[in-house]
Design an enzyme around this catalytic site. Structure first.
Site, PDB file in Angstrom:
ATOM      1  CG  ASP A 149      -2.064  -0.968   1.114  1.00  0.00           C
ATOM      2  OD1 ASP A 149      -2.406  -1.376  -0.011  1.00  0.00           O
ATOM      3  OD2 ASP A 149      -2.638  -1.308   2.157  1.00  0.00           O
ATOM      4  CG  ASP A 161      -6.709  -1.393  -1.591  1.00  0.00           C
ATOM      5  OD1 ASP A 161      -6.952  -2.608  -1.755  1.00  0.00           O
ATOM      6  OD2 ASP A 161      -5.848  -0.973  -0.794  1.00  0.00           O
TER       7      ASP A 161
END
Length: 167
Positions: A126, A144
């Site tokens: 991330d 995401d």
């Protein structure tokens, strides 16, 4: 003489275009994650603009770090079930529902992008952080974003496009 109008099938209602889109989206996601993993410092914010920074971290859960305490294989299995369910929805959705089909393509691409990370690294990379002085959003990635935008497209399709009466 009556004229019948046939709804044009949505681009992503056909297997070849959706498969091509998913492969390209997953490749872009992976190239960005590899670049991030090799260039950004770990858990150190790199400001981009006010309220947005790049912040490399490793997510052991699912989107936005949910379920991070769960076993990795449970999460992999859950993602595979979700991908299978979305493919089933895609297959059952009317061919003219272009917003829903786009949404399904994005959800599948995002789920596969994060699955690739899980298999390759044991975690998901991330790197996007929205924040203020007193608040910050969960760190997330392009995959995401695909999932979130895809879900939004499916909801928009339900709200905006008229349903055909069932006979």
């Amino acid at each position: 003489m009556t004229e019948q109008t046939h709804a044009r099938p949505a681009l992503f209602s056909r297997p070849a275009p959706i498969l091509f889109f998913i492969v390209v989206a997953v490749l872009i996601d992976q190239v960005v994650k590899i670049t991030v993993d090799h260039t950004l410092p770990l858990q150190e914010a790199v400001p981009v603009i006010p309220m947005l920074a790049l912040y490399r971290t490793y997510n052991l859960g699912v989107a936005f770090s949910m379920l991070s305490g769960m076993d990795g294989w449970f999460i992999v299995g859950m993602r595979l079930v979700i991908v299978a369910f979305v493919i089933w929805l895609w297959h059952r959705t009317a061919k003219d529902r272009w917003i829903a089909h786009l949404g399904y393509a994005l959800i599948i691409a995002g789920a596969i992008g994060n699955l690739v990370d899980r298999f390759a690294y044991g975690h998901v990379i991330d790197y996007i952080l929205f924040y203020t002085e007193s608040w910050s959003f969960a760190v997330f990635n392009l995959a995401d974003s695909f999932i979130t935008i895809g879900a939004g497209c499916v909801i928009l399709d339900e709200l905006l496009l008229p349903k055909k009466a069932s006979r």
